[in-house]
Design an enzyme around this catalytic site. Structure first.
Site, PDB file in Angstrom:
ATOM      1  N   GLY A  14       0.773  -1.243   0.000  1.00 32.50           N
ATOM      2  CA  GLY A  14       0.000   0.000   0.000  1.00 32.50           C
ATOM      3  C   GLY A  14       0.798   1.283   0.000  1.00 32.50           C
ATOM      4  N   SER A  15       2.064   1.232  -0.443  1.00 33.03           N
ATOM      5  CA  SER A  15       2.842   2.478  -0.398  1.00 33.03           C
ATOM      6  C   SER A  15       2.317   3.505  -1.406  1.00 33.03           C
ATOM      7  CB  SER A  15       4.333   2.212  -0.598  1.00 33.03           C
ATOM      8  OG  SER A  15       4.604   1.853  -1.931  1.00 33.03           O
ATOM      9  N   ARG A  67     -14.403 -14.692 -10.923  1.00 30.64           N
ATOM     10  CA  ARG A  67     -13.847 -13.323 -10.991  1.00 30.64           C
ATOM     11  C   ARG A  67     -14.951 -12.315 -11.286  1.00 30.64           C
ATOM     12  NH1 ARG A  67      -9.098 -14.513 -14.523  1.00 30.64           N
ATOM     13  NH2 ARG A  67      -9.954 -12.897 -15.839  1.00 30.64           N
ATOM     14  N   MET A  92      -3.717  -6.929  -7.220  1.00 31.17           N
ATOM     15  CA  MET A  92      -3.149  -8.089  -7.903  1.00 31.17           C
ATOM     16  C   MET A  92      -4.165  -8.941  -8.663  1.00 31.17           C
ATOM     17  SD  MET A  92      -0.096  -7.455  -7.347  1.00 31.17           S
ATOM     18  CE  MET A  92       0.762  -8.894  -7.971  1.00 31.17           C
ATOM     19  N   HIS A 111       2.033   0.749 -13.023  1.00 29.60           N
ATOM     20  CA  HIS A 111       2.835  -0.440 -13.354  1.00 29.60           C
ATOM     21  C   HIS A 111       4.322  -0.071 -13.297  1.00 29.60           C
ATOM     22  CE1 HIS A 111       3.529  -4.390 -14.978  1.00 29.60           C
ATOM     23  NE2 HIS A 111       4.433  -3.856 -15.775  1.00 29.60           N
ATOM     24  N   GLU A 144      -9.393  -3.884 -21.073  1.00 25.40           N
ATOM     25  CA  GLU A 144      -9.588  -5.311 -20.773  1.00 25.40           C
ATOM     26  C   GLU A 144      -8.308  -6.131 -20.885  1.00 25.40           C
ATOM     27  OE1 GLU A 144     -13.147  -6.795 -22.658  1.00 25.40           O
ATOM     28  OE2 GLU A 144     -14.227  -5.022 -21.937  1.00 25.40           O
ATOM     29  N   ASP A 147      -2.352  -4.332 -18.532  1.00 28.75           N
ATOM     30  CA  ASP A 147      -1.259  -3.363 -18.701  1.00 28.75           C
ATOM     31  C   ASP A 147      -1.136  -2.811 -20.120  1.00 28.75           C
ATOM     32  OD1 ASP A 147      -0.629  -3.753 -16.010  1.00 28.75           O
ATOM     33  OD2 ASP A 147       0.789  -5.359 -16.442  1.00 28.75           O
ATOM     34  N   GLU A 176       6.967   6.421  -8.678  1.00 30.72           N
ATOM     35  CA  GLU A 176       5.585   5.939  -8.663  1.00 30.72           C
ATOM     36  C   GLU A 176       4.753   6.821  -7.729  1.00 30.72           C
ATOM     37  OE1 GLU A 176       4.799   1.735  -8.173  1.00 30.72           O
ATOM     38  OE2 GLU A 176       6.824   1.237  -8.768  1.00 30.72           O
TER      39      GLU A 176
HETATM   40  C1  GRF Z   1       4.064  -1.168  -7.208  1.00 31.62           C
HETATM   41  O1  GRF Z   1       5.370  -1.356  -7.665  1.00 31.62           O
HETATM   42  C2  GRF Z   1       3.105  -0.975  -8.346  1.00 31.62           C
HETATM   43  O2  GRF Z   1       3.702  -0.356  -9.443  1.00 31.62           O
HETATM   44  C3  GRF Z   1       2.732  -2.384  -8.699  1.00 31.62           C
HETATM   45  O3  GRF Z   1       2.674  -3.059  -7.472  1.00 31.62           O
HETATM   46  C4  GRF Z   1       3.498  -2.409  -6.525  1.00 31.62           C
HETATM   47  C5  GRF Z   1       2.622  -2.083  -5.359  1.00 31.62           C
HETATM   48  O4  GRF Z   1       3.319  -1.481  -4.323  1.00 31.62           O
HETATM   49  N1  GRF Z   1       1.508  -2.419  -9.473  1.00 31.62           N
HETATM   50  P1  GRF Z   1       2.525  -0.788  -3.131  1.00 31.62           P
HETATM   51  O5  GRF Z   1       1.541  -1.826  -2.604  1.00 31.62           O
HETATM   52  O6  GRF Z   1       1.842   0.420  -3.653  1.00 31.62           O
HETATM   53  O7  GRF Z   1       3.579  -0.475  -2.102  1.00 31.62           O
END
Ligand code: GRF
Length: 236
Positions: A14-15, A67, A92, A111, A144, A147, A176
């Protein structure tokens, strides 16, 4: 200006979610209300972060649902809360068409590579294995195909010869954390137009100068929080 109602979906650490909340707290990311965090993982650290910031959070474990059924339940929550924008911050699970269609050009994903290179899982391991000299991160609208949606913003990050996964991952996270909020602000400010799979950005009236000025506070804070070595040799 009315507040955009944002939902964040996250599965782990969750960063990126935390960085979005910090941008809101610092009044850098404006006219955004983070309404809810949804996680498919009851042990996600993102849930603790939500609690700490006083953000409503929901654990939605797929169990033995399909899903589609799982996404339908998520959609119900998003509708109940009148969510207008969704941020996938380390989520995920693969998003099914039911969610994608309902949030077309209103769902953003982050991503950790320069797409279209290295889509899918373990992109940074793959980049290191391949021996690329430049990696980075991408924010894109969700479609759909995994990435593959229209790219909103990217930032390059150099790959050093001695890099292990953790080095590249941390050096990339710095950007990010800055880029996701910038993309969200462009989105809520209606600065993004998608045409034939490409995003054009309206930076008129000094939008970017204003953003950079506001974001300085976050960058100063980041430099205090992070090991200095990750700021060496980066392109800002
Ligand atoms: C990040 O590197 C993001 O780009 C990818 O998953 C990771 C998640 O990191 N999709 P966080 O949970 O936000 O710390």
């Amino acid at each position: 200006m009315s507040e955009e109602k944002l939902a964040v979906l996250a599965s782990g650490r969750g960063s990126n979610f935390k960085a979005i909340l910090e941008h809101v707290d610092f009044n850098i990311l404006q006219n955004v209300e983070v309404e809810v965090l949804i996680s498919d993982n009851p042990n996600a650290k993102a849930l603790e972060i939500a609690e700490n910031f006083g953000i409503e959070n929901e654990v939605m474990v797929p169990d033995d649902k399909t899903r589609e059924e799982h996404d339908k339940e998520i959609l119900e929550i998003l509708r109940e809360k009148n969510i207008t924008t969704v941020a996938l911050a380390g989520y995920m699970k693969i998003i099914t068409p039911i969610l994608v269609k309902n949030f077309k050009n209103n769902m953003l994903n982050i991503h950790p590579s320069l797409l279209p290179s290295f889509p899918g899982l373990n992109s940074q391991e793959k980049a290191l294995e391949y021996g690329v000299k430049v990696s980075g991160c991408t924010i894109h609208y969700v479609t759909e195909e995994i990435d593959s949606g229209p790219i909103i913003l990217q930032h390059p990050v150099p790959v050093m010869e001695e890099d292990e996964f953790e080095d590249l991952s941390k050096r990339t996270l710095i950007f990010e954390h800055r880029l996701f909020s910038k993309a969200l602000q462009l989105h809520v400010d209606n600065r993004l137009t998608v045409n034939e799979g490409k995003v054009s950005i309206d930076y008129s009236k000094n939008w970017e100068e204003g953003w950079n000025e506001r974001q300085e506070k976050f960058i100063r804070y980041q430099k205090k929080e992070w090991d200095n070595k990750y700021f060496e040799k980066v392109w800002t």
